[in-house]
Design a protein around this motif. Structure first.
Motif: not given
Ligand code: URA
Length: 220
Positions: A63, A65-67, A70, A76-77, A81, A178
């Motif tokens: 993906g 990057g972290p939100g 995360e 991650p994820f 999402a 995404h």
């Molecule tokens: N969380 C993630 O870890 N990556 C993304 O791209 C979106 C949400």
């Protein structure tokens, strides 16, 4: 928790889509990422977000990057999402923790969830390269335009290139929309982004199965 700090699947049964070879040591990667100050994102992070899932999986999901969630959990994820990603993988018979190794182009949260800059992606590229080499996936799902840009260097082509296979260094890469984009476009009507992604994931499952059974080879 798996050796690299990601969550292994609950099921003790090996996934059909796991490789029997031991993966390279990802513990060193965690230590290096935790010490990393290669770009400005490190200053504001709560946690470095490296991976979840099975490092022996034949499927890797990359993906952006972290939100916030995360960054808080170090996985991650795991936000909305991520939940949609899990559901969509499950709908084609893939368990996100047992059948996949999930990571991002950048390992630290960009402020306000903005897209990582080219410099930030470049700074993080060695860590992603280490993950790809260690996990050695047969199939890589590039979730969104940033992953497409960060891995294949292709900018702005997600609508055109999603659903198409790209042979890359002996593996198959598949760009898809995404999951955050799909959350904003929830229609499941035929031809909608969500419907198209479901077709793409079915094709991913088909190819994983074909590779696992030896019916298809990896690209040369
Ligand atoms: N969380 C993630 O870890 N990556 C993304 O791209 C979106 C949400």
């Amino acid at each position: 928790m798996a050796e690299d700090g990601g969550m292994a699947g609950d099921s003790p049964q090996a996934s059909l889509f796991a490789t029997p070879e031991p993966t390279a040591d990802l513990v060193g990667l965690r230590q290096q990422c935790e010490a990393c100050r290669r770009c400005g994102l490190a200053a504001a992070r709560q946690q470095v977000v490296i991976s979840r899932g099975d490092p022996k999986a034949r499927l890797m999901v990359i993906g952006e990057g972290p939100g916030a969630q995360e960054d808080a959990t170090g996985l991650p994820f795991v936000g909305r999402a991520g939940q949609l990603l899990d559901q969509m993988l499950a709908s084609v018979g893939l368990d996100s923790n047992a059948d996949a190794y999930i990571c991002n182009v950048v390992k630290c949260r960009p402020p306000d969830n903005r897209k990582p800059t080219a410099q930030e992606m470049q700074a993080c590229a060695p860590w992603l390269a280490t993950q790809i080499a260690a996990v050695n996936p047969a199939v890589v799902l590039l979730a969104g335009a940033t992953a497409l840009e960060g891995v294949l260097g292709i900018r702005g082509g997600i609508s055109r290139l999603r659903g198409q296979w790209h042979p890359w260094e002996g593996r198959w890469m598949m760009p898809v929309f995404h999951p955050s984009y799909l959350l904003r476009n929830p229609s499941r009507q035929q031809g909608s982004p969500k419907w198209l992604t479901w077709q793409d994931l079915q094709e991913v499952h088909r190819r994983l199965e074909a590779i696992a059974t030896g019916a298809e080879a990896l690209p040369g």
